[in-house]
Design a protein around this motif. Structure first.
Motif, PDB file in Angstrom:
ATOM      1  N   VAL A 111      -7.416   4.066  -2.776  1.00  0.00           N
ATOM      2  CA  VAL A 111      -7.727   3.242  -3.805  1.00  0.00           C
ATOM      3  C   VAL A 111      -9.124   3.353  -4.429  1.00  0.00           C
ATOM      4  N   GLY A 112      -9.771   3.834  -3.491  1.00  0.00           N
ATOM      5  CA  GLY A 112     -11.299   4.043  -3.823  1.00  0.00           C
ATOM      6  C   GLY A 112     -12.124   2.807  -3.529  1.00  0.00           C
ATOM      7  N   GLU A 113     -13.515   2.876  -3.047  1.00  0.00           N
ATOM      8  CA  GLU A 113     -14.144   1.784  -2.415  1.00  0.00           C
ATOM      9  C   GLU A 113     -14.407   0.683  -3.459  1.00  0.00           C
ATOM     10  N   GLY A 114     -14.383   1.002  -4.980  1.00  0.00           N
ATOM     11  CA  GLY A 114     -14.548   0.140  -6.028  1.00  0.00           C
ATOM     12  C   GLY A 114     -13.330  -1.016  -6.156  1.00  0.00           C
ATOM     13  N   PHE A 115     -12.345  -0.552  -5.597  1.00  0.00           N
ATOM     14  CA  PHE A 115     -11.099  -1.687  -5.751  1.00  0.00           C
ATOM     15  C   PHE A 115     -10.733  -2.164  -4.394  1.00  0.00           C
ATOM     16  N   MET A 116     -11.520  -1.890  -3.273  1.00  0.00           N
ATOM     17  CA  MET A 116     -11.069  -2.537  -2.050  1.00  0.00           C
ATOM     18  C   MET A 116     -11.398  -3.959  -2.226  1.00  0.00           C
ATOM     19  N   TYR A 117     -12.342  -4.567  -2.866  1.00  0.00           N
ATOM     20  CA  TYR A 117     -12.757  -5.931  -2.976  1.00  0.00           C
ATOM     21  C   TYR A 117     -11.133  -6.684  -3.418  1.00  0.00           C
ATOM     22  N   ARG A 118     -10.380  -6.262  -4.254  1.00  0.00           N
ATOM     23  CA  ARG A 118      -9.163  -6.986  -4.549  1.00  0.00           C
ATOM     24  C   ARG A 118      -8.026  -6.772  -3.421  1.00  0.00           C
ATOM     25  N   ILE A 119      -8.262  -5.684  -2.642  1.00  0.00           N
ATOM     26  CA  ILE A 119      -7.110  -5.726  -1.461  1.00  0.00           C
ATOM     27  C   ILE A 119      -7.791  -6.812  -0.452  1.00  0.00           C
ATOM     28  N   ASP A 120      -9.128  -6.713  -0.227  1.00  0.00           N
ATOM     29  CA  ASP A 120      -9.685  -7.721   0.875  1.00  0.00           C
ATOM     30  C   ASP A 120      -9.299  -9.171   0.388  1.00  0.00           C
ATOM     31  N   THR A 121      -9.473  -9.289  -0.876  1.00  0.00           N
ATOM     32  CA  THR A 121      -9.142 -10.618  -1.444  1.00  0.00           C
ATOM     33  C   THR A 121      -7.869 -11.218  -1.002  1.00  0.00           C
ATOM     34  N   PHE A 122      -6.985 -10.413  -1.419  1.00  0.00           N
ATOM     35  CA  PHE A 122      -5.311 -10.791  -1.160  1.00  0.00           C
ATOM     36  C   PHE A 122      -5.198 -10.912   0.350  1.00  0.00           C
ATOM     37  N   SER A 123      -5.754 -10.133   1.194  1.00  0.00           N
ATOM     38  CA  SER A 123      -5.565  -9.985   2.456  1.00  0.00           C
ATOM     39  C   SER A 123      -6.207 -11.196   3.069  1.00  0.00           C
ATOM     40  N   GLN A 124      -7.230 -11.877   2.687  1.00  0.00           N
ATOM     41  CA  GLN A 124      -7.654 -12.991   3.100  1.00  0.00           C
ATOM     42  C   GLN A 124      -7.381 -14.195   2.685  1.00  0.00           C
ATOM     43  N   ARG A 125      -6.325 -14.283   1.787  1.00  0.00           N
ATOM     44  CA  ARG A 125      -5.790 -15.525   1.280  1.00  0.00           C
ATOM     45  C   ARG A 125      -4.515 -16.240   1.941  1.00  0.00           C
ATOM     46  N   HIS A 126      -4.356 -15.482   3.055  1.00  0.00           N
ATOM     47  CA  HIS A 126      -3.320 -15.912   4.024  1.00  0.00           C
ATOM     48  C   HIS A 126      -1.853 -16.052   3.331  1.00  0.00           C
ATOM     49  N   LEU A 127      -1.607 -15.166   2.808  1.00  0.00           N
ATOM     50  CA  LEU A 127      -0.406 -15.068   1.994  1.00  0.00           C
ATOM     51  C   LEU A 127       0.754 -15.061   2.850  1.00  0.00           C
ATOM     52  N   GLU A 128       0.693 -14.477   4.225  1.00  0.00           N
ATOM     53  CA  GLU A 128       1.960 -14.562   5.057  1.00  0.00           C
ATOM     54  C   GLU A 128       2.367 -16.026   5.393  1.00  0.00           C
ATOM     55  N   GLY A 151      -0.058  -6.020   3.580  1.00  0.00           N
ATOM     56  CA  GLY A 151      -0.044  -5.041   4.777  1.00  0.00           C
ATOM     57  C   GLY A 151      -1.288  -4.992   5.871  1.00  0.00           C
ATOM     58  N   LEU A 152      -2.413  -5.583   5.245  1.00  0.00           N
ATOM     59  CA  LEU A 152      -3.340  -5.994   6.340  1.00  0.00           C
ATOM     60  C   LEU A 152      -3.327  -7.335   6.912  1.00  0.00           C
TER      61      LEU A 152
END
Length: 214
Positions: A111-128, A151-152
């Protein structure tokens, strides 16, 4: 931030060019002739749209909504929904698996480093921990990032897959109906599409509001 803005600009430009090309093609050929041409392509038309949609999810920087509209316009509502839903189930499952199996480093390459902040945001929101919040996030326009983000986390397949199927079943038909309604001039399809898109906008608003107050 410069890379992120550049990718956003390229994405917007691609959508504009794609839409303009589709309009020109429709005006020159007409809906009936265009559909006839698609029928001559046989299985390659749905396969091509499947691959375009699949790629746009696995590599989130590429626009994906336009392909759902295109599927409705070229394939009709029923076949268009089937192709887009199959592409999303396959691609989202792959994104989840890649993220779970290989971790953050591979996702960053895709996805590129520029879009990793979005993925990190979702992974840190305790969606599980919240099935309904996970489903709501998967119904937004950022569902491709959500798959990598979940997935993270430690969310099991047994919780992710039902949320994915429900979100796909609810979020894809309105956009496919929009394409089918525009080309076919179907009032019912257009009304359904607009109501569906409005509903998805409401879901996105509440998901983003919950994120802002969390």
């Amino acid at each position: 931030m410069t890379q992120q803005r550049l990718l956003k600009g390229l994405q917007f430009f691609a959508v504009v060019v794609f839409t303009a090309a589709a309009i020109v093609l429709i005006q020159r050929l007409g809906v009936a002739q265009l559909r006839s041409q698609v029928e001559q392509w046989g299985v390659w038309a749905p396969v091509g749209i499947f691959l375009l949609r699949f790629t746009s999810v696995v590599i989130p920087a590429l626009p994906g909504t336009a392909y759902a509209i295109l599927a409705g316009g070229l394939l009709g509502f029923n076949q268009g929904v089937a192709v887009i839903c199959c592409a999303d189930i396959c691609s989202c499952s792959l994104s989840f698996w890649l993220s779970r199996r290989y971790g953050r480093n591979l996702v960053k390459r895709l996805v590129g480093e520029g879009f990793m902040y979005r993925i990190d945001t979702f992974s840190q929101r305790h969606l599980e921990r919240n099935f309904f919040l996970m489903t709501g996030c998967l119904m937004t326009g950022f569902f491709d990032f959500v798959c990598y983000g979940v997935g993270l986390t430690k969310a099991p397949w047994g919780r992710f897959i039902p949320a994915l199927v429900i979100s796909i079943a609810l979020s894809n038909p309105p956009f496919v109906a929009l394409g089918a309604g525009i080309l076919e001039g179907g009032t019912r399809l257009l009304v359904f599409a607009l109501l569906g898109v409005f509903g998805l906008a409401v879901v996105t608003y509440f998901v983003q509001r919950r994120d802002a107050t969390a």
